[in-house]
Design a protein around this motif. Structure first.
Motif, PDB file in Angstrom:
ATOM      1  N   ASP A 138       0.836  -1.194   0.000  1.00  0.00           N
ATOM      2  CA  ASP A 138       0.000   0.000   0.000  1.00  0.00           C
ATOM      3  C   ASP A 138       0.872   1.246   0.000  1.00  0.00           C
ATOM      4  OD1 ASP A 138      -2.253  -1.628   0.208  1.00  0.00           O
ATOM      5  OD2 ASP A 138      -2.191  -1.590   2.400  1.00  0.00           O
ATOM      6  N   ALA A 139       0.344   2.321  -0.537  1.00  0.00           N
ATOM      7  CA  ALA A 139       1.089   3.584  -0.572  1.00  0.00           C
ATOM      8  C   ALA A 139       1.221   4.174   0.835  1.00  0.00           C
ATOM      9  CB  ALA A 139       0.397   4.574  -1.489  1.00  0.00           C
ATOM     10  N   LYS A 140       0.240   3.942   1.682  1.00  0.00           N
ATOM     11  CA  LYS A 140       0.275   4.473   3.051  1.00  0.00           C
ATOM     12  C   LYS A 140       0.891   3.418   3.958  1.00  0.00           C
ATOM     13  CE  LYS A 140      -2.550   6.377   6.692  1.00  0.00           C
ATOM     14  NZ  LYS A 140      -3.880   6.541   7.229  1.00  0.00           N
ATOM     15  N   PRO A 141       2.018   3.728   4.618  1.00  0.00           N
ATOM     16  CA  PRO A 141       2.660   2.738   5.482  1.00  0.00           C
ATOM     17  C   PRO A 141       1.833   2.457   6.738  1.00  0.00           C
ATOM     18  CG  PRO A 141       3.789   4.842   5.661  1.00  0.00           C
ATOM     19  CD  PRO A 141       2.744   4.992   4.590  1.00  0.00           C
ATOM     20  N   SER A 142       1.762   1.192   7.093  1.00  0.00           N
ATOM     21  CA  SER A 142       1.029   0.826   8.305  1.00  0.00           C
ATOM     22  C   SER A 142       1.490  -0.542   8.794  1.00  0.00           C
ATOM     23  CB  SER A 142      -0.480   0.794   8.038  1.00  0.00           C
ATOM     24  OG  SER A 142      -0.791  -0.245   7.138  1.00  0.00           O
ATOM     25  N   LEU A 143       1.254  -0.781  10.062  1.00  0.00           N
ATOM     26  CA  LEU A 143       1.579  -2.054  10.697  1.00  0.00           C
ATOM     27  C   LEU A 143       0.506  -2.331  11.732  1.00  0.00           C
ATOM     28  CD1 LEU A 143       3.585  -4.393  11.405  1.00  0.00           C
ATOM     29  CD2 LEU A 143       4.638  -2.803  13.015  1.00  0.00           C
ATOM     30  N   ARG A 144      -0.039  -3.530  11.695  1.00  0.00           N
ATOM     31  CA  ARG A 144      -1.069  -3.924  12.665  1.00  0.00           C
ATOM     32  C   ARG A 144      -0.630  -5.232  13.305  1.00  0.00           C
ATOM     33  NH1 ARG A 144      -5.551  -2.095  12.904  1.00  0.00           N
ATOM     34  NH2 ARG A 144      -7.412  -2.826  13.916  1.00  0.00           N
ATOM     35  N   VAL A 145      -0.583  -5.232  14.632  1.00  0.00           N
ATOM     36  CA  VAL A 145      -0.211  -6.421  15.394  1.00  0.00           C
ATOM     37  C   VAL A 145      -1.401  -6.792  16.264  1.00  0.00           C
ATOM     38  CG1 VAL A 145       1.376  -7.389  17.088  1.00  0.00           C
ATOM     39  CG2 VAL A 145       2.202  -5.744  15.409  1.00  0.00           C
ATOM     40  N   THR A 146      -1.881  -8.021  16.082  1.00  0.00           N
ATOM     41  CA  THR A 146      -3.014  -8.510  16.864  1.00  0.00           C
ATOM     42  C   THR A 146      -2.557  -9.711  17.671  1.00  0.00           C
ATOM     43  OG1 THR A 146      -4.515  -7.812  15.091  1.00  0.00           O
ATOM     44  CG2 THR A 146      -5.398  -9.333  16.736  1.00  0.00           C
ATOM     45  N   LEU A 147      -2.807  -9.635  18.961  1.00  0.00           N
ATOM     46  CA  LEU A 147      -2.464 -10.725  19.859  1.00  0.00           C
ATOM     47  C   LEU A 147      -3.763 -11.381  20.293  1.00  0.00           C
ATOM     48  CD1 LEU A 147       0.031 -11.973  21.249  1.00  0.00           C
ATOM     49  CD2 LEU A 147      -0.444 -10.495  23.197  1.00  0.00           C
ATOM     50  N   ARG A 148      -3.983 -12.613  19.843  1.00  0.00           N
ATOM     51  CA  ARG A 148      -5.210 -13.336  20.178  1.00  0.00           C
ATOM     52  C   ARG A 148      -4.925 -14.279  21.340  1.00  0.00           C
ATOM     53  NH1 ARG A 148      -8.798 -11.783  16.567  1.00  0.00           N
ATOM     54  NH2 ARG A 148      -8.165 -11.383  14.427  1.00  0.00           N
ATOM     55  N   ALA A 165       6.459  -1.245  19.752  1.00  0.00           N
ATOM     56  CA  ALA A 165       7.179  -0.009  19.439  1.00  0.00           C
ATOM     57  C   ALA A 165       8.688  -0.233  19.417  1.00  0.00           C
ATOM     58  CB  ALA A 165       6.821   1.083  20.445  1.00  0.00           C
ATOM     59  N   ALA A 166       9.184  -1.088  20.302  1.00  0.00           N
ATOM     60  CA  ALA A 166      10.624  -1.332  20.376  1.00  0.00           C
ATOM     61  C   ALA A 166      11.114  -2.261  19.272  1.00  0.00           C
ATOM     62  CB  ALA A 166      10.976  -1.918  21.734  1.00  0.00           C
ATOM     63  N   ALA A 167      10.276  -3.166  18.785  1.00  0.00           N
ATOM     64  CA  ALA A 167      10.731  -4.191  17.836  1.00  0.00           C
ATOM     65  C   ALA A 167      10.281  -3.949  16.397  1.00  0.00           C
ATOM     66  CB  ALA A 167      10.227  -5.563  18.295  1.00  0.00           C
ATOM     67  N   ARG A 168       9.448  -2.985  16.145  1.00  0.00           N
ATOM     68  CA  ARG A 168       8.924  -2.735  14.797  1.00  0.00           C
ATOM     69  C   ARG A 168       9.951  -2.017  13.936  1.00  0.00           C
ATOM     70  NH1 ARG A 168       7.410   2.912  14.353  1.00  0.00           N
ATOM     71  NH2 ARG A 168       7.629   3.830  16.408  1.00  0.00           N
ATOM     72  N   PRO A 169       9.718  -1.987  12.628  1.00  0.00           N
ATOM     73  CA  PRO A 169      10.544  -1.120  11.790  1.00  0.00           C
ATOM     74  C   PRO A 169      10.324   0.334  12.217  1.00  0.00           C
ATOM     75  CG  PRO A 169       9.347  -2.704  10.449  1.00  0.00           C
ATOM     76  CD  PRO A 169       8.806  -2.812  11.844  1.00  0.00           C
ATOM     77  N   ALA A 170      11.385   1.061  12.391  1.00  0.00           N
ATOM     78  CA  ALA A 170      11.320   2.389  12.998  1.00  0.00           C
ATOM     79  C   ALA A 170      10.427   3.379  12.241  1.00  0.00           C
ATOM     80  CB  ALA A 170      12.724   2.963  13.119  1.00  0.00           C
ATOM     81  N   HIS A 171      10.270   3.214  10.937  1.00  0.00           N
ATOM     82  CA  HIS A 171       9.540   4.191  10.139  1.00  0.00           C
ATOM     83  C   HIS A 171       8.042   3.930  10.061  1.00  0.00           C
ATOM     84  CE1 HIS A 171      10.144   0.836   7.435  1.00  0.00           C
ATOM     85  NE2 HIS A 171       9.185   1.309   6.679  1.00  0.00           N
ATOM     86  N   LEU A 172       7.572   2.795  10.571  1.00  0.00           N
ATOM     87  CA  LEU A 172       6.166   2.437  10.397  1.00  0.00           C
ATOM     88  C   LEU A 172       5.290   2.859  11.570  1.00  0.00           C
ATOM     89  CD1 LEU A 172       6.124  -1.195   8.938  1.00  0.00           C
ATOM     90  CD2 LEU A 172       5.498   0.934   7.808  1.00  0.00           C
ATOM     91  N   PRO A 173       4.216   3.587  11.292  1.00  0.00           N
ATOM     92  CA  PRO A 173       3.212   3.794  12.345  1.00  0.00           C
ATOM     93  C   PRO A 173       2.510   2.458  12.580  1.00  0.00           C
ATOM     94  CG  PRO A 173       2.454   4.728  10.272  1.00  0.00           C
ATOM     95  CD  PRO A 173       3.850   4.231  10.035  1.00  0.00           C
ATOM     96  N   PHE A 174       2.033   2.240  13.792  1.00  0.00           N
ATOM     97  CA  PHE A 174       1.469   0.922  14.087  1.00  0.00           C
ATOM     98  C   PHE A 174       0.257   1.021  14.991  1.00  0.00           C
ATOM     99  CE2 PHE A 174       4.059   1.765  17.735  1.00  0.00           C
ATOM    100  CZ  PHE A 174       3.398   1.158  18.801  1.00  0.00           C
ATOM    101  N   THR A 175      -0.503  -0.061  14.984  1.00  0.00           N
ATOM    102  CA  THR A 175      -1.557  -0.270  15.973  1.00  0.00           C
ATOM    103  C   THR A 175      -1.329  -1.664  16.557  1.00  0.00           C
ATOM    104  OG1 THR A 175      -3.080  -1.127  14.307  1.00  0.00           O
ATOM    105  CG2 THR A 175      -3.275   1.209  14.842  1.00  0.00           C
ATOM    106  N   ALA A 176      -1.567  -1.774  17.835  1.00  0.00           N
ATOM    107  CA  ALA A 176      -1.430  -3.058  18.523  1.00  0.00           C
ATOM    108  C   ALA A 176      -2.708  -3.296  19.298  1.00  0.00           C
ATOM    109  CB  ALA A 176      -0.224  -3.034  19.460  1.00  0.00           C
ATOM    110  N   GLU A 177      -3.241  -4.495  19.163  1.00  0.00           N
ATOM    111  CA  GLU A 177      -4.494  -4.795  19.852  1.00  0.00           C
ATOM    112  C   GLU A 177      -4.463  -6.196  20.417  1.00  0.00           C
ATOM    113  OE1 GLU A 177      -7.518  -4.375  16.884  1.00  0.00           O
ATOM    114  OE2 GLU A 177      -6.995  -6.242  15.894  1.00  0.00           O
TER     115      GLU A 177
END
Length: 189
Positions: A138-148, A165-177
Motif C-alpha cells: 500500500d502507498a500508506k505505510p502501516s503495521l497492525r499487530v493482533t495478539l489473540r 514499538a521497540a521491535a517494529r521497523p522504525a519508520h512504520l506507524p502501528f496499531t497493537a491490539e
C-alpha cells in the motif's frame, strides 16, 4: 538487591596471612587481622573464580540475570518468570539480528507474551523486468499487530504497545491490539 555477600564458612582461595612478610608470620594480632579481611574477600574471590558462570544465562544468579537483561537490550519489564528472563538473555543476539523485521517483531511479542501474534503490514517486495513497474503493498505505510489470547483482560495492552514499538521497523506507524482467540464450536463453525 544482590544475593552476594559474606558466606558463613567460606574460606578464601587466597588467604592473606600466608602472603604477609615473614616478620608477621608468628604475629598473632596480624594473622587474626588479615583473617578478618579474608572473610570479606572470600566471596569476591569466589565470584572471580567462577566469573564465566555469571555470563551464562542458564546458570547465572537471578539478580545477575536481571542485570544481563538490561545489558543485552531485551524487551522485558522485569515481571516475567525467571526462565523467560534467562531465555530472553540467551536469545537476545539472535533477536537483535532480525530486529525491525516481521520475524523479529513476532519473536519479540511471543517472548514477552507466550503467544505468536498476527502481523499485517503495508509493505512488500517484488522485482520487475521492466522499469517503473507497479510497487507492491500500500502507498500508506502501516503495521497492525493482533495478539489473540484466551483472556484479553489478562494482557496489558500498554505492554504490548511498548514491545511492538521497540521491535517494529522504525519508520512504520502501528496499531497493537489484544483480542479474544476465536474458538471453534463442536459443529466446526
Amino acid at each position: 538487591m544482590s544475593a552476594r555477600g559474606s558466606v558463613d564458612g567460606l574460606a578464601s582461595s587466597h588467604p592473606l596471612g600466608g602472603q604477609l612478610p615473614a616478620v608477621y608470620a608468628d604475629d598473632d594480632f596480624a594473622q587474626r587481622f588479615v583473617e578478618g579481611l579474608d572473610v570479606v574477600l572470600a566471596p569476591l574471590f569466589n565470584v572471580l573464580d567462577c566469573l564465566e558462570a555469571y555470563f551464562d544465562p542458564a546458570i547465572a544468579p537471578e539478580d545477575f540475570v536481571d542485570w544481563l537483561t538490561g545489558w543485552v537490550g531485551t524487551e522485558l519489564d522485569g515481571t516475567e518468570p525467571l526462565e523467560i528472563r534467562r531465555h530472553a538473555v540467551a536469545t537476545a543476539v539472535s533477536l537483535h539480528r532480525v530486529r525491525g523485521t516481521a520475524q523479529g517483531l513476532a519473536r519479540a511479542v511471543e517472548l514477552a507474551f507466550g503467544v505468536r501474534p498476527e502481523i499485517s503490514e503495508s509493505g512488500g517486495a517484488t522485482w520487475s523486468a521492466r522499469p517503473l513497474g507497479p510497487f507492491p503493498g500500500d502507498a500508506k505505510p502501516s503495521l497492525r499487530v493482533t495478539l489473540r489470547v484466551s483472556d484479553p483482560s489478562a494482557v496489558d495492552p500498554h505492554r504490548l504497545e511498548a514491545v511492538v514499538a521497540a521491535a517494529r521497523p522504525a519508520h512504520l506507524p502501528f496499531t497493537a491490539e489484544v483480542s479474544a482467540r476465536k474458538t471453534l464450536t463442536p459443529e466446526g463453525n
